[in-house]
Design an enzyme around this catalytic site. Sequence first.
Site, PDB file in Angstrom:
ATOM      1  N   HIS A 121       0.415  -1.500  -0.396  1.00 22.06           N
ATOM      2  CA  HIS A 121      -0.506   0.114   0.155  1.00 22.06           C
ATOM      3  C   HIS A 121       1.071   1.339   0.249  1.00 22.06           C
ATOM      4  O   HIS A 121       1.999   1.122   0.222  1.00 22.06           O
ATOM      5  CB  HIS A 121      -0.794  -0.167   1.141  1.00 22.06           C
ATOM      6  CG  HIS A 121      -1.993  -1.185   0.748  1.00 22.06           C
ATOM      7  ND1 HIS A 121      -2.813  -0.643   1.186  1.00 22.06           N
ATOM      8  CD2 HIS A 121      -2.222  -2.154   0.583  1.00 22.06           C
ATOM      9  CE1 HIS A 121      -4.463  -1.552   1.267  1.00 22.06           C
ATOM     10  NE2 HIS A 121      -3.165  -2.617   0.791  1.00 22.06           N
TER      11      HIS A 121
ATOM     12  N   CYS B 170      -8.340  -1.130   3.215  1.00 20.33           N
ATOM     13  CA  CYS B 170      -9.048  -2.212   4.061  1.00 20.33           C
ATOM     14  C   CYS B 170      -9.492  -1.946   4.849  1.00 20.33           C
ATOM     15  O   CYS B 170      -9.742  -0.951   5.472  1.00 20.33           O
ATOM     16  CB  CYS B 170      -7.576  -2.707   4.752  1.00 20.33           C
ATOM     17  SG  CYS B 170      -8.163  -4.049   6.149  1.00 20.33           S
TER      18      CYS B 170
END
Length: 292
Positions: A204, A235
Site C-alpha cells: 500500500h 482495507c
Amino acid sequence: MRIYEVGPRDGLQSESAIVPTETKRELVRRLVEAGNTTIELTSFVSPRRIPQLADAAELVAGIDLDAGVRFPVLVPNQRGLDNALKAGVRDIAVFTSATESFAQSNFGATRDQVLAVGAAVATRALSEGLAVRGYVSMVFGDPWEGPVGLEDVQRTCLELAGAGVPLISLGDTIGVATPGQIRAVVEGLNAAGLGPDRLALHAHDTYGQALANVYAALQCGLTEFDSSVGGIGGCPFALTATGNLATEDLLWMLEGLGISTGVDLPALVKTSAWLSGHLGRSSPSRVVAALT
C-alpha cells in the site's frame, strides 16, 4: 515477473456504493484484454461483513473460467470454501494476520484461531485439487500495536506453509513499510526456511513507499507483486490503510527496468479511466494521471 491483479476484489471491497455486477464483469473483461493473467475476482465472505462482495457467486457465474487466466477468489472459512466449490472456483486465497489486534478487528477471533481456520481451509482446498495462495496481513506494522515482531511474521507464514500453501503474500496493510524493512523480513523468512520463491508482496502506498518497497523486494528475489488497477482500494477493517499500489505505476517502473509482464499499459490506463467514471472520482495513480 508476475502481477497479481486485486482490483475487482481488494480494490472494490471498500467502495460504499454498490458496484453493479455487470460493471464488475466488464472490469474483468477489460483486465483480461489488457493481458492480465491473474485476476482476483471476489471473496466468498458474509455479505454482512462486506456488502460490496455479496454478488460473489453471481459474478463468478458470468466469468469464463476456461479463458486461460487464473481467477482466484478469497475464502475466509469453510463455509466460504463450500460456496466457492459450488460456484466452480478452481483457485483460492486464504488469509490471516500477523497481529492479534487486526485478527480481532477483521475476523472477530484470536490470531491463533484465524491462523488455524486459514490452514484448515488451505489443506481442504488442496485436497480438492484447488490452487491455493496465502495472505498475511499487518506484516510490517499495525495501527493498534505499532511495529510487528519478525518472530510473529515467521510463525504465521510457517504455519501456512506447513499446511501446504505454496506462496504467501506479505501484506503491508497500512503502507508503513520501508525498503529496509522489506529486506529484513524477507531475509528473516529465508532464514526460517521460506525463500523468495515462496513469497509475494502486497504493498500500500500510504507513505509513498510502495514502488521503493517493490524494488527492494525485487532485489531480494521476489517475482510476484499484488497491485490494483488505478490504485483503488484499501482495507475496511484498518482505517489508516490507503489505496493499493496502482498496477499502472508498477508497470511503468517494471518496464523502465526492462522487465516484461505481458500487460498492456495503455489498455490498462484506459480501463482505469473508464472505472473512474463509474466510481465518480479520479484515479490516485500517478501514471494514470500523467497519461490521461
